[in-house]
Scaffold this motif. Structure first.
Motif, short mmCIF file in Angstrom:
data_model
loop_
_atom_site.label_atom_id
_atom_site.label_comp_id
_atom_site.label_asym_id
_atom_site.label_seq_id
_atom_site.Cartn_x
_atom_site.Cartn_y
_atom_site.Cartn_z
N VAL A 86 0.86 -1.22 0.04
CA VAL A 86 -0.13 0.17 0.20
C VAL A 86 0.96 1.23 -0.02
CG1 VAL A 86 -1.78 1.14 1.17
CG2 VAL A 86 -1.96 -1.07 1.04
N VAL A 87 0.54 2.09 -0.96
CA VAL A 87 1.47 3.31 -1.02
C VAL A 87 0.59 4.45 -0.54
CG1 VAL A 87 2.69 5.02 -2.64
CG2 VAL A 87 2.81 2.48 -2.90
N ILE A 88 1.23 5.26 0.32
CA ILE A 88 0.39 6.46 0.65
C ILE A 88 1.09 7.53 0.75
CG2 ILE A 88 -0.67 7.61 2.69
CD1 ILE A 88 -0.93 4.91 3.83
N PRO A 89 0.97 8.47 -0.45
CA PRO A 89 1.55 9.87 -0.57
C PRO A 89 1.30 10.75 0.70
CG PRO A 89 0.23 9.08 -2.55
CD PRO A 89 -0.23 8.43 -1.55
N VAL A 90 2.48 11.09 1.31
CA VAL A 90 2.06 12.14 2.43
C VAL A 90 2.80 13.68 1.73
CG1 VAL A 90 2.89 12.65 4.66
CG2 VAL A 90 2.42 10.30 3.91
N ILE A 91 1.86 14.41 1.56
CA ILE A 91 2.27 15.65 1.29
C ILE A 91 2.96 16.61 2.11
CG2 ILE A 91 1.80 17.54 -0.54
CD1 ILE A 91 1.34 14.74 -1.32
N LEU A 92 4.26 16.66 2.26
CA LEU A 92 5.02 17.43 3.08
C LEU A 92 5.12 19.01 3.04
CD1 LEU A 92 8.18 15.30 3.99
CD2 LEU A 92 6.03 15.20 5.10
N ARG A 93 5.55 19.45 1.53
CA ARG A 93 5.52 20.72 1.24
C ARG A 93 4.96 20.95 -0.12
NH1 ARG A 93 10.99 22.07 0.38
NH2 ARG A 93 11.65 20.00 0.70
N ALA A 94 4.56 21.96 -0.53
CA ALA A 94 3.88 22.52 -1.72
C ALA A 94 4.60 22.11 -2.85
CB ALA A 94 3.48 23.93 -1.67
N CYS A 95 4.22 21.33 -3.95
CA CYS A 95 5.11 21.02 -5.00
C CYS A 95 3.97 20.62 -6.16
CB CYS A 95 6.00 19.82 -4.76
SG CYS A 95 5.44 18.33 -4.05
N ASP A 96 4.49 20.47 -7.30
CA ASP A 96 3.90 19.72 -8.31
C ASP A 96 3.96 18.36 -8.49
OD1 ASP A 96 2.23 19.94 -10.76
OD2 ASP A 96 3.96 20.10 -11.97
N TRP A 97 2.83 17.57 -7.58
CA TRP A 97 2.98 16.41 -7.52
C TRP A 97 1.74 15.49 -8.23
CZ3 TRP A 97 -1.26 14.04 -4.92
CH2 TRP A 97 -1.95 14.70 -4.28
N HIS A 98 0.97 16.29 -8.49
CA HIS A 98 -0.39 15.56 -9.18
C HIS A 98 -0.19 14.93 -10.57
CE1 HIS A 98 -3.22 17.43 -6.27
NE2 HIS A 98 -2.72 18.42 -6.28
N HIS A 99 0.99 15.29 -11.24
CA HIS A 99 1.14 14.69 -12.52
C HIS A 99 2.11 13.47 -12.35
CE1 HIS A 99 -0.90 17.90 -14.51
NE2 HIS A 99 -0.26 18.78 -13.64
N ALA A 100 2.57 13.11 -11.25
CA ALA A 100 3.53 11.98 -10.95
C ALA A 100 2.68 10.66 -11.10
CB ALA A 100 4.19 12.39 -9.51
N PRO A 101 3.57 9.51 -10.89
CA PRO A 101 2.91 8.29 -10.91
C PRO A 101 1.70 8.10 -9.83
CG PRO A 101 4.86 8.10 -11.90
CD PRO A 101 4.77 9.52 -11.31
N PHE A 102 2.05 8.64 -8.74
CA PHE A 102 1.19 8.60 -7.57
C PHE A 102 0.27 9.57 -7.26
CE2 PHE A 102 5.07 10.88 -6.30
CZ PHE A 102 4.70 12.09 -5.90
N GLY A 103 0.04 10.50 -8.35
CA GLY A 103 -0.77 11.70 -8.26
C GLY A 103 -2.31 11.20 -8.27
N LYS A 104 -2.60 9.93 -8.73
CA LYS A 104 -3.97 9.74 -8.60
C LYS A 104 -4.34 9.00 -7.50
CE LYS A 104 -4.59 9.62 -13.65
NZ LYS A 104 -5.20 8.78 -14.89
N LEU A 105 -3.51 8.70 -6.50
CA LEU A 105 -3.69 7.95 -5.24
C LEU A 105 -4.14 9.03 -4.22
CD1 LEU A 105 -0.61 5.97 -4.82
CD2 LEU A 105 -2.69 5.32 -5.75
N ASN A 106 -5.18 8.72 -3.28
CA ASN A 106 -5.44 9.40 -2.26
C ASN A 106 -4.64 9.90 -1.38
OD1 ASN A 106 -7.37 10.96 -0.73
ND2 ASN A 106 -8.06 9.10 0.53
N ALA A 107 -4.16 11.17 -1.48
CA ALA A 107 -2.96 11.49 -0.63
C ALA A 107 -3.50 12.03 0.86
CB ALA A 107 -2.09 12.76 -1.18
N THR A 108 -2.45 12.19 1.76
CA THR A 108 -2.74 12.57 2.94
C THR A 108 -1.56 13.88 3.48
OG1 THR A 108 -3.18 11.76 5.35
CG2 THR A 108 -1.28 11.01 4.17
#
Length: 323
Positions: free
Chosen positions: A92-114
């Motif tokens: 299970v991969v969980i993206p944890v967004i620490l700081r503002a950046c352009d992450w939505h277009h990354a391979p994990f961009g469609k996962l539900n981030a926290t």
């Protein structure tokens, strides 16, 4: 118990530490065990230790920031392997967004981030609340990994199932499956060229970021040819640090070499890194010329080698500024 792997940039180490504290209750309950590269002991092979966890741990936290995305190791190795396992249903991969950046277009961009809605942790008024949301997401992910044993267990809360059994492999097997590897001269040569290209990008990005963060300073990268580049740091227009990195050839200066100043000659060096191998991985070893032998036996990854040469360029400058 689920094993949790932190994939992160060292620039975000302080935030990683805060998150790990927020996960303390899960550890105390025996729900999870956490691991990151600062747990690697002296003498251990860095790449092998990381690969072992990114290939086996059940939950992988991607601690996302601009530094994470810019890191070739985090993005191209750890994240891509994590996503392969996630898509195969093996982690299970969980993206944890620490700081503002352009992450939505990354391979994990469609996962539900926290945290919630992918709002960066550093933008929350209460940073503890943001980390708490991450901890809850991890607890919920552990709940999805648990194999219920009966109808009653399906209604347990995630706090109550912390010590329940996880799904077992289809058949029992040993985890001691490592066999010695051998590396050809071709593989070693390619590793050297790949490392030089990595260093080139590392220096170019570091010099650019140095200019952004330090008014009055300008870092300039200049690629000379396929096997050489110059790095220069100016302060108020005056050059205060210069270095050359080049790939040597022949019996003299074979390896990736560093020279103070700018030179197109290949008959001198202040430090040299050569490609070596053990029974599991390729790495780089320093001759120890720049550090009086202190780094001679340290196995360096590509990132470690790039940071080693970057330190040679910038540390004398840092000492002058701080003195």
């Amino acid at each position: 118990m689920a094993n949790v792997f932190f994939s992160y940039s060292h620039a975000d180490e302080a935030l990683r530490d805060q998150l790990e504290k927020q996960l303390a209750m899960l550890r105390r309950q025996g729900v999870i065990e956490t691991w990151h590269d600062r747990r690697i002991g002296a003498g251990q092979n860095i790449d092998h230790a990381i690969n072992e966890h990114v290939n086996t741990d059940e939950i992988i936290l991607l601690l996302v920031s601009a530094d994470f995305i810019a890191s070739d190791y985090c993005y191209d190795i750890e994240m891509k392997r994590a996503m392969e396992r996630h898509n195969a249903g093996k982690a299970v991969v969980i993206p944890v967004i620490l700081r503002a950046c352009d992450w939505h277009h990354a391979p994990f961009g469609k996962l539900n981030a926290t945290p919630r809605d992918g709002k960066p942790i550093t933008q929350w008024p209460d940073i503890d609340e943001a980390f708490l949301q991450v901890a809850k997401a991890v607890r919920e992910a552990v709940g999805r990994l648990v194999a219920p044993t009966d109808v009653a267990s399906q209604t347990e809360t995630t706090a109550e199932i912390g010590t329940s059994a996880f799904r077992q492999p289809a058949a029992p097997r040993s985890s001691n499956l490592r066999l010695a590897k051998t590396f050809t001269i071709r593989e070693k040569d390619q590793f050297q060229l790949d490392t030089f290209e990595y260093m080139s990008r590392y220096f170019e990005n570091s010099l650019a970021e140095l200019s952004v963060r330090n008014p009055g300073f300008e870092g300039v990268f200049r690629r000379i040819d396929a096997n050489r580049f110059f790095a220069t740091i100016y302060r108020d227009g005056k050059d205060i640090a210069r270095g050359t990195v080049y790939v040597g050839s022949g019996s003299f200066a074979r390896g990736i070499n560093y020279v103070h100043g700018e030179t197109t000659e290949s008959n001198s060096m202040n430090e040299s890194l050569r490609v070596e191998a053990d029974d599991q991985a390729l790495f780089l070893l320093s001759m120890g010329m720049a550090t009086i032998g202190q780094e001679r036996d340290k196995k360096l990854s590509q990132e470690g080698a790039a940071e080693f040469y970057w330190s040679i360029l910038i540390e004398p400058l840092q000492r002058r500024i701080n003195s």
